[in-house]
Design a protein around this motif. Structure first.
Motif, PDB file in Angstrom:
ATOM      1  N   MET A 125      50.983  49.431   6.844  1.00  7.83           N
ATOM      2  CA  MET A 125      51.262  50.679   7.203  1.00  7.83           C
ATOM      3  C   MET A 125      52.508  50.970   6.967  1.00  7.83           C
ATOM      4  SD  MET A 125      51.626  51.824  11.383  1.00  7.83           S
ATOM      5  CE  MET A 125      52.562  53.224  11.835  1.00  7.83           C
ATOM      6  N   ALA A 126      52.691  52.235   6.853  1.00  2.71           N
ATOM      7  CA  ALA A 126      54.286  52.781   6.126  1.00  2.71           C
ATOM      8  C   ALA A 126      54.790  53.766   6.972  1.00  2.71           C
ATOM      9  CB  ALA A 126      54.163  53.031   4.717  1.00  2.71           C
ATOM     10  N   THR A 127      56.304  53.944   7.167  1.00  2.00           N
ATOM     11  CA  THR A 127      56.840  54.960   7.926  1.00  2.00           C
ATOM     12  C   THR A 127      57.883  55.297   6.980  1.00  2.00           C
ATOM     13  OG1 THR A 127      58.320  53.308   9.024  1.00  2.00           O
ATOM     14  CG2 THR A 127      56.130  54.112  10.317  1.00  2.00           C
ATOM     15  N   ILE A 136      57.663  49.341   5.009  1.00  2.00           N
ATOM     16  CA  ILE A 136      56.016  49.064   5.076  1.00  2.00           C
ATOM     17  C   ILE A 136      56.149  47.800   5.610  1.00  2.00           C
ATOM     18  CG2 ILE A 136      54.488  48.186   3.554  1.00  2.00           C
ATOM     19  CD1 ILE A 136      55.857  49.789   1.137  1.00  2.00           C
ATOM     20  N   ARG A 137      55.007  47.884   6.834  1.00  2.00           N
ATOM     21  CA  ARG A 137      54.333  46.651   7.545  1.00  2.00           C
ATOM     22  C   ARG A 137      53.017  46.286   7.044  1.00  2.00           C
ATOM     23  NH1 ARG A 137      57.534  45.493  11.956  1.00  2.00           N
ATOM     24  NH2 ARG A 137      59.473  46.793  12.277  1.00  2.00           N
ATOM     25  N   LEU A 138      52.618  45.232   6.631  1.00  2.00           N
ATOM     26  CA  LEU A 138      51.466  44.696   6.195  1.00  2.00           C
ATOM     27  C   LEU A 138      51.174  43.189   6.630  1.00  2.00           C
ATOM     28  CD1 LEU A 138      51.389  46.170   2.560  1.00  2.00           C
ATOM     29  CD2 LEU A 138      50.057  47.005   4.342  1.00  2.00           C
ATOM     30  N   LYS A 139      50.006  43.075   6.939  1.00  2.00           N
ATOM     31  CA  LYS A 139      49.832  41.608   7.192  1.00  2.00           C
ATOM     32  C   LYS A 139      50.026  40.399   6.312  1.00  2.00           C
ATOM     33  CE  LYS A 139      45.952  38.899   9.668  1.00  2.00           C
ATOM     34  NZ  LYS A 139      44.517  39.150   9.986  1.00  2.00           N
ATOM     35  N   GLY A 140      50.689  39.593   6.568  1.00  2.00           N
ATOM     36  CA  GLY A 140      50.920  38.541   5.714  1.00  2.00           C
ATOM     37  C   GLY A 140      52.387  38.484   5.118  1.00  2.00           C
ATOM     38  N   ILE A 141      53.041  39.657   5.147  1.00  2.00           N
ATOM     39  CA  ILE A 141      54.410  39.624   4.594  1.00  2.00           C
ATOM     40  C   ILE A 141      55.361  40.234   5.758  1.00  2.00           C
ATOM     41  CG2 ILE A 141      53.441  39.846   2.289  1.00  2.00           C
ATOM     42  CD1 ILE A 141      54.288  42.976   2.534  1.00  2.00           C
ATOM     43  N   GLU A 148      52.768  49.750  -2.004  1.00  2.00           N
ATOM     44  CA  GLU A 148      51.557  49.127  -1.196  1.00  2.00           C
ATOM     45  C   GLU A 148      50.350  48.588  -2.310  1.00  2.00           C
ATOM     46  OE1 GLU A 148      51.353  51.435   2.886  1.00  2.00           O
ATOM     47  OE2 GLU A 148      50.904  52.412   1.143  1.00  2.00           O
ATOM     48  N   SER A 149      50.438  49.368  -3.464  1.00  2.00           N
ATOM     49  CA  SER A 149      49.527  48.915  -4.466  1.00  2.00           C
ATOM     50  C   SER A 149      49.739  47.743  -5.085  1.00  2.00           C
ATOM     51  CB  SER A 149      49.681  50.109  -5.526  1.00  2.00           C
ATOM     52  OG  SER A 149      48.849  49.949  -6.530  1.00  2.00           O
ATOM     53  N   LYS A 150      51.035  47.454  -5.055  1.00  2.00           N
ATOM     54  CA  LYS A 150      51.448  46.035  -5.672  1.00  2.00           C
ATOM     55  C   LYS A 150      50.955  44.953  -4.661  1.00  2.00           C
ATOM     56  CE  LYS A 150      55.131  46.993  -8.899  1.00  2.00           C
ATOM     57  NZ  LYS A 150      56.632  46.875  -8.954  1.00  2.00           N
ATOM     58  N   VAL A 151      51.169  45.088  -3.337  1.00  2.00           N
ATOM     59  CA  VAL A 151      50.591  44.208  -2.545  1.00  2.00           C
ATOM     60  C   VAL A 151      49.274  44.155  -2.472  1.00  2.00           C
ATOM     61  CG1 VAL A 151      50.512  43.791   0.105  1.00  2.00           C
ATOM     62  CG2 VAL A 151      52.781  44.655  -1.032  1.00  2.00           C
ATOM     63  N   THR A 152      48.451  45.357  -2.303  1.00  2.00           N
ATOM     64  CA  THR A 152      47.053  45.122  -2.334  1.00  2.00           C
ATOM     65  C   THR A 152      46.555  44.272  -3.635  1.00  2.00           C
ATOM     66  OG1 THR A 152      46.865  47.261  -1.312  1.00  2.00           O
ATOM     67  CG2 THR A 152      44.715  46.483  -2.267  1.00  2.00           C
ATOM     68  N   LEU A 153      47.021  44.447  -4.916  1.00  2.00           N
ATOM     69  CA  LEU A 153      46.700  44.010  -6.108  1.00  2.00           C
ATOM     70  C   LEU A 153      47.057  42.360  -6.194  1.00  2.00           C
ATOM     71  CD1 LEU A 153      47.470  46.815  -8.739  1.00  2.00           C
ATOM     72  CD2 LEU A 153      44.999  45.929  -7.972  1.00  2.00           C
ATOM     73  N   GLY A 154      48.098  42.036  -5.082  1.00  2.00           N
ATOM     74  CA  GLY A 154      48.580  40.651  -5.327  1.00  2.00           C
ATOM     75  C   GLY A 154      49.778  40.496  -6.415  1.00  2.00           C
ATOM     76  N   THR A 155      50.196  41.519  -6.764  1.00  2.00           N
ATOM     77  CA  THR A 155      51.245  41.404  -7.856  1.00  2.00           C
ATOM     78  C   THR A 155      52.642  41.745  -7.073  1.00  2.00           C
ATOM     79  OG1 THR A 155      51.070  43.792  -8.416  1.00  2.00           O
ATOM     80  CG2 THR A 155      49.682  42.037  -9.727  1.00  2.00           C
ATOM     81  N   PHE A 156      52.578  42.116  -5.866  1.00  2.00           N
ATOM     82  CA  PHE A 156      54.000  42.232  -5.411  1.00  2.00           C
ATOM     83  C   PHE A 156      54.955  40.855  -5.248  1.00  2.00           C
ATOM     84  CE2 PHE A 156      56.700  42.384  -1.656  1.00  2.00           C
ATOM     85  CZ  PHE A 156      57.580  43.499  -1.874  1.00  2.00           C
ATOM     86  N   VAL A 157      56.285  41.101  -5.664  1.00  2.00           N
ATOM     87  CA  VAL A 157      57.410  40.172  -5.633  1.00  2.00           C
ATOM     88  C   VAL A 157      58.413  40.600  -4.492  1.00  2.00           C
ATOM     89  CG1 VAL A 157      58.845  38.812  -6.742  1.00  2.00           C
ATOM     90  CG2 VAL A 157      56.618  39.096  -7.856  1.00  2.00           C
ATOM     91  N   ASP A 158      58.665  39.814  -3.687  1.00  2.00           N
ATOM     92  CA  ASP A 158      59.544  40.201  -2.588  1.00  2.00           C
ATOM     93  C   ASP A 158      60.730  39.861  -3.221  1.00  2.00           C
ATOM     94  OD1 ASP A 158      61.194  40.579  -0.548  1.00  2.00           O
ATOM     95  OD2 ASP A 158      60.098  39.496   1.078  1.00  2.00           O
TER      96      ASP A 158
END
Length: 329
Positions: free
Chosen positions: A1-3, A15-20, A41-51
């Protein structure tokens, strides 16, 4: 979820997403905030997001300390590498890993080229690139934008300094008064070993039956086993006295004594490292293949091996004459 909300004169996206952990960033324009949310959000979904926060909080100095602690524990620390790391730390140490951009590194390169030769700068930048890769693979600090890729300086032509037969005779004649240096020079020319490799040899590294020598502390960090000619074997056997190491001199002492021996022999412009070039060139003149020479010298790339190789023209003349005789026979 994003605000997305207006906060003072900025647009803050969260952005608040489960697991991060919650991710937030501020923008001047709302459209930029919306675009950032969509991409993230797209990167998080694809598993390519780097914090980015992990690399934001770690400076290059901290990464250098982590790396040095590891190689010291493993007994792999080398003075040249430590010196380069300290140099990088003095100039870029306060910069966080996430801010080590192409612009930052190219600025370092250009400034460094004003005071050091291209080969030195290449060594430093290559080490830094390897260190930044290790940040993600070994220390759990991945870089959000990946490792910056910058253009390296053009490598200068390799130094050309071959020994003539007369110089070789004078060199060994002058070295007779220093038996240990005599054998060190002989091994450098027979085995194409670096000074640091020679001085790290322990007696347990020598296999007299198989006529091999195991070099454990190499520049690349990769152990290699090299063959010993009868001349080289005899030199090592002369050094197999009490103690753990075959040679008991420091690198600086070897350089100083070699300079004195060269001077006494009336030989100018010769460095100890030139003996390694001489050995590599002689291996090729004896007919060894590129793979065989690289296995002995430890070169990791053909380009570096080529820079070390300077075959004498007179040897090529003899080689051509031999081939012609074989063809006419």
């Amino acid at each position: 979820m994003a605000t997305i909300r207006k906060l003072r004169d900025k647009w803050q996206a969260q952005i608040r997403l489960k697991g991060i952990k919650p991710i937030a960033k501020s923008f001047d324009k709302k459209s930029d905030a919306v675009n950032w949310v969509r991409v993230t959000e797209s990167k998080v979904t694809l598993g390519t997001f780097v914090d980015p926060r992990a690399s934001d909080n770690v400076s290059l100095s901290k990464l250098i300390d982590l790396y040095l602690d590891r190689i010291r524990q493993q007994g792999r620390e080398s003075k040249p590498e430590t010196s380069r790391l300290k140099r990088l730390g003095r100039v870029l140490g306060d910069v966080s890993l996430s801010r080590l951009s192409v612009y930052t590194l190219s600025g370092y390169r250009d400034q460094r080229l004003l005071e050091a030769n291209p080969a030195t700068v290449i060594h430093e930048l290559s080490l830094l690139t390897r260190l930044l890769r290790l940040a993600g693979t070994d220390f759990g600090i991945p870089l959000p934008q990946g490792v910056p890729s910058i253009r390296l300086p053009k490598m200068p032509c390799g130094r050309i300094r071959r020994l003539s037969e007369d110089e070789e005779q004078r060199l060994f004649a002058a070295a007779k008064s220093d038996p240990e240096m005599h054998d060190i020079i002989l091994l450098a020319m027979e085995c194409a070993t670096r000074r640091s490799e020679l001085l790290s040899i322990e007696k347990t590294d020598v296999d007299l039956d198989r006529r091999t020598l195991t070099l454990r502390k190499t520049k690349s960090g990769l152990e290699r086993v090299i063959p010993l000619s009868m001349v080289a074997l005899e030199a090592i056997q002369r050094r197999m006295s009490d103690g753990v190491k075959v040679f008991n001199l420091s690198p600086s002492v070897v350089s100083q004594r070699f300079a004195a021996i060269s001077k006494n022999a009336g030989i100018g412009g010769l460095r100890f490292h030139d003996l390694r070039h001489e050995a590599v060139s002689r291996f090729f003149e004896k007919g060894l293949t590129t793979v065989e020479v690289a296995a002995i010298s430890g070169h990791q790339s053909l380009s570096m091996l080529q820079r070390y190789t300077h075959i004498k023209p007179e040897h090529l003349v003899k080689r051509l004459d031999t081939l012609v005789k074989v063809a006419l026979a």
